[in-house]
Scaffold this active site. Structure first.
Site, mmCIF file in Angstrom:
data_model
loop_
_atom_site.group_PDB
_atom_site.id
_atom_site.type_symbol
_atom_site.label_atom_id
_atom_site.label_comp_id
_atom_site.label_asym_id
_atom_site.label_seq_id
_atom_site.Cartn_x
_atom_site.Cartn_y
_atom_site.Cartn_z
ATOM 1 C CG ASN A 24 11.393 -25.624 -25.163
ATOM 2 O OD1 ASN A 24 11.555 -26.584 -25.918
ATOM 3 N ND2 ASN A 24 10.645 -25.683 -24.082
ATOM 4 C CG ASP A 77 2.663 -33.207 -27.303
ATOM 5 O OD1 ASP A 77 3.701 -32.585 -27.506
ATOM 6 O OD2 ASP A 77 1.733 -32.800 -26.590
HETATM 7 C C1 EPZ Z 1 6.508 -24.136 -26.261
HETATM 8 O O1 EPZ Z 1 5.477 -24.876 -26.902
HETATM 9 C C2 EPZ Z 1 7.461 -25.170 -25.665
HETATM 10 N N1 EPZ Z 1 7.945 -26.042 -26.707
HETATM 11 C C3 EPZ Z 1 6.726 -26.007 -24.621
HETATM 12 O O2 EPZ Z 1 7.666 -26.880 -23.992
HETATM 13 C C4 EPZ Z 1 6.168 -25.097 -23.542
HETATM 14 O O3 EPZ Z 1 5.400 -25.854 -22.647
HETATM 15 C C5 EPZ Z 1 5.262 -24.023 -24.195
HETATM 16 O O4 EPZ Z 1 5.989 -23.304 -25.206
HETATM 17 C C6 EPZ Z 1 4.748 -23.019 -23.185
HETATM 18 O O5 EPZ Z 1 5.784 -22.415 -22.531
HETATM 19 C C7 EPZ Z 1 8.935 -25.609 -27.525
HETATM 20 O O6 EPZ Z 1 9.413 -24.485 -27.441
HETATM 21 C C8 EPZ Z 1 9.420 -26.571 -28.555
HETATM 22 P P1 EPZ Z 1 2.472 -22.270 -27.035
HETATM 23 P P2 EPZ Z 1 4.454 -24.163 -27.900
HETATM 24 O O7 EPZ Z 1 2.259 -22.047 -28.491
HETATM 25 O O8 EPZ Z 1 5.144 -23.109 -28.669
HETATM 26 C C9 EPZ Z 1 -2.266 -22.666 -27.390
HETATM 27 C C10 EPZ Z 1 8.639 -28.940 -23.350
HETATM 28 O O9 EPZ Z 1 8.363 -29.809 -22.510
HETATM 29 N N2 EPZ Z 1 -2.096 -22.356 -28.832
HETATM 30 O O10 EPZ Z 1 2.951 -21.153 -26.212
HETATM 31 O O11 EPZ Z 1 3.748 -25.235 -28.651
HETATM 32 C C11 EPZ Z 1 -1.725 -24.056 -27.040
HETATM 33 O O12 EPZ Z 1 -2.642 -25.069 -27.331
HETATM 34 C C12 EPZ Z 1 7.532 -28.294 -24.197
HETATM 35 O O13 EPZ Z 1 9.784 -28.542 -23.568
HETATM 36 C C13 EPZ Z 1 -3.220 -22.183 -29.614
HETATM 37 O O14 EPZ Z 1 -4.349 -22.282 -29.131
HETATM 38 O O15 EPZ Z 1 3.451 -23.508 -26.839
HETATM 39 C C14 EPZ Z 1 -1.448 -23.919 -25.566
HETATM 40 O O16 EPZ Z 1 -2.618 -24.120 -24.833
HETATM 41 C C15 EPZ Z 1 6.185 -28.843 -23.872
HETATM 42 N N3 EPZ Z 1 -3.055 -21.917 -30.926
HETATM 43 C C16 EPZ Z 1 -1.006 -22.479 -25.453
HETATM 44 O O17 EPZ Z 1 -1.455 -21.792 -26.615
HETATM 45 C C17 EPZ Z 1 -1.809 -21.796 -31.505
HETATM 46 O O18 EPZ Z 1 -1.696 -21.546 -32.712
HETATM 47 C C18 EPZ Z 1 0.498 -22.302 -25.317
HETATM 48 O O19 EPZ Z 1 1.118 -22.876 -26.419
HETATM 49 C C19 EPZ Z 1 -0.683 -21.965 -30.678
HETATM 50 C C20 EPZ Z 1 -0.843 -22.252 -29.334
#
Ligand code: EPZ
Length: 426
Positions: A23, A120
């Site tokens: 990540n 996903d």
């Molecule tokens: C990153 O995902 C990681 N993936 C995830 O790991 C990890 O679980 C996550 O961060 C939290 O730590 C990568 O780095 C590729 P977020 P990301 O944006 O960036 C909401 C694994 O298994 N949100 O921090 O997609 C979202 O729906 C993966 O390695 C919005 O609402 O996570 C979630 O509820 C799985 N609007 C929360 O924020 C947005 O525009 C956290 O998502 C963006 C996010």
């Protein structure tokens, strides 16, 4: 179909080596686009997500030269003066991290066309914070035929408040802001170690960033950046997975190459469960002799307990002494894992973003399905503490995040093999 066949009963013992964080690496690779010339990144995990990101960089006109030995890769990315700006669906749909091409492409070329990665198994995963942040910097963004199309005649610095400290949104806005005109402030920014790692690489490319590691990032845009050489930060999620596996199997694992400081809450929970946790110069060691005591889990953005360790925690708690309450605050569908571990006899009940796990002496082996990376490895841990054989299908999910998992497990004394299975229509 390939499955992982796990025969339960072994107490994991020995050493494992942790390499760079998936990540972080995916975002570091995207950020190479910010400067023409050759940027080298080392300590790359030999996992399928990284291979796909290399393919994406090739499609954008970069030369990608990998050097690798066993588990660790290094890559030299040679970025052209004018990279292409389209990231195709067939690659983007395989790895969400590719959405992080948006910021670098937009700020470097004034245009980015990136396929919508879609949701996903763990949740709907909207991109509204990415889009609204870039729009505040002056980008025109529209969604067309499944693609995000972003255009700008030159991004401007802006004051951006994130409703949630999203990792991906912080990274996209940060990588856009380093070449924007003026100053960008990201308030309520994510502060995961992977964000700090990205900031360190950008600083070594000549970017100006203040507040690294805090929830307020201040970026003064510069006219250009230069290539660099960077070593990726260790994968705290992989390191944490080994720690939970050690305690679940009442084993003794020395996790090398990890930073215990990035796992404070998780390691503290394991110590309260009765494990002996020792922080070492090159990582940490987790030893557990008795049946672990149960503990509650609340997943939160860093420095809270990472949601990516939730399935490993549930696998441990399924055989712990006592009852645990799990609260999942990040991904609404991340309890899909519970349906699978219940097939192994785990006493787990879910209600919205809460789950209750009543620990049992042992689970029983069964055919189960990995629904995502972390759920997959959670099922491997469950299989290690189950009677008999567990066959885990859809192992490609696990390969996306874990390097040579079954070989490393066998090195710790486990009976785990990858086979073609009849159970899943081999
Ligand atoms: C990153 O995902 C990681 N993936 C995830 O790991 C990890 O679980 C996550 O961060 C939290 O730590 C990568 O780095 C590729 P977020 P990301 O944006 O960036 C909401 C694994 O298994 N949100 O921090 O997609 C979202 O729906 C993966 O390695 C919005 O609402 O996570 C979630 O509820 C799985 N609007 C929360 O924020 C947005 O525009 C956290 O998502 C963006 C996010």
């Amino acid at each position: 179909m390939q499955v992982l066949r796990v025969t339960g009963g072994a107490r994991l013992a020995g050493e494992v080596q942790v390499v760079g964080a998936k990540n972080s690496v995916l975002k570091l690779l995207a950020a190479t686009l910010l400067a023409p010339g050759q940027t080298t990144i080392s300590n790359l995990p030999a996992i399928s997500d990284v291979t796909i990101m290399h393919e994406l960089l090739l499609r954008l006109g970069c030369d990608v030269a990998e050097t690798s030995d066993a588990m660790i890769d290094s890559v030299a990315v040679n970025v052209p003066e004018c990279p292409a700006s389209e990231a195709p669906y067939e690659l983007v749909r395989q790895i969400r991290g590719s959405i992080n091409l948006l910021g670098p492409l937009l700020t470097r070329t004034g245009r980015a066309k990136v396929a919508m990665p879609g949701g996903d198994a763990i949740g709907s995963r909207p991109l509204d914070l990415h889009i609204s942040g870039l729009e505040r910097m002056g980008a025109d963004i529209r969604i067309e035929h499944g693609y995000i199309i972003a255009e700008s005649g030159g991004l401007r610095g802006a004051q951006i408040w994130l409703d949630f400290p999203s990792v991906g949104a912080t990274e996209n806005i940060l990588t856009a802001a380093v070449l924007a005109k003026g100053t960008t402030v990201i308030d309520n920014a994510a502060r995961e170690p992977e964000i700090v790692d990205l900031c360190h690489m950008l600083l070594s490319m000549g970017a100006q960033i203040g507040g690294v590691g805090s929830s307020t990032l201040e970026i003064n845009g510069v006219d250009s950046l230069h290539p660099t050489t960077h070593r990726a930060v260790a994968d705290r999620i992989v390191a944490g997975t080994w720690a939970f596996a050690a305690v679940a199997t009442r084993g003794d694992i020395h996790v090398r190459g990890a930073n215990a400081g990035h796992l404070e809450i998780a390691l503290d929970k394991l110590a309260r469960a009765g494990a002996d946790v020792e922080v070492l110069a090159d990582g940490f060691r987790v030893r557990s002799i008795d049946r672990p005591k149960s503990f509650d889990v609340v997943t939160l953005p860093y420095p809270g307990l990472p949601t990516d360790l939730q399935p490993s925690a549930i696998a441990l708690l399924a055989v712990a002494d006592g009852t645990a309450m799990i609260t999942e605050n990040l991904f609404e569908a991340r309890f899909m894992f519970c349906d699978e571990i219940a097939r192994m006899g785990a006493d787990v009940r879910t209600d919205g973003h809460h789950a209750v796990v009543r620990g049992k002496e042992r689970l029983s082996g069964a055919p189960v399905r990995a629904t995502d990376i972390r759920a997959g490895v959670g099922l491997v841990i469950a299989g290690l503490v189950a009677d008999g054989v567990t066959e885990i299908s859809e192992v490609h999910h696990i390969d996306r995040g874990y390097v040579q998992l079954e070989e490393q497990l066998r090195g710790l004394g486990a009976d785990v093999v990858r086979i073609e299975s009849a159970t899943f229509g081999g």
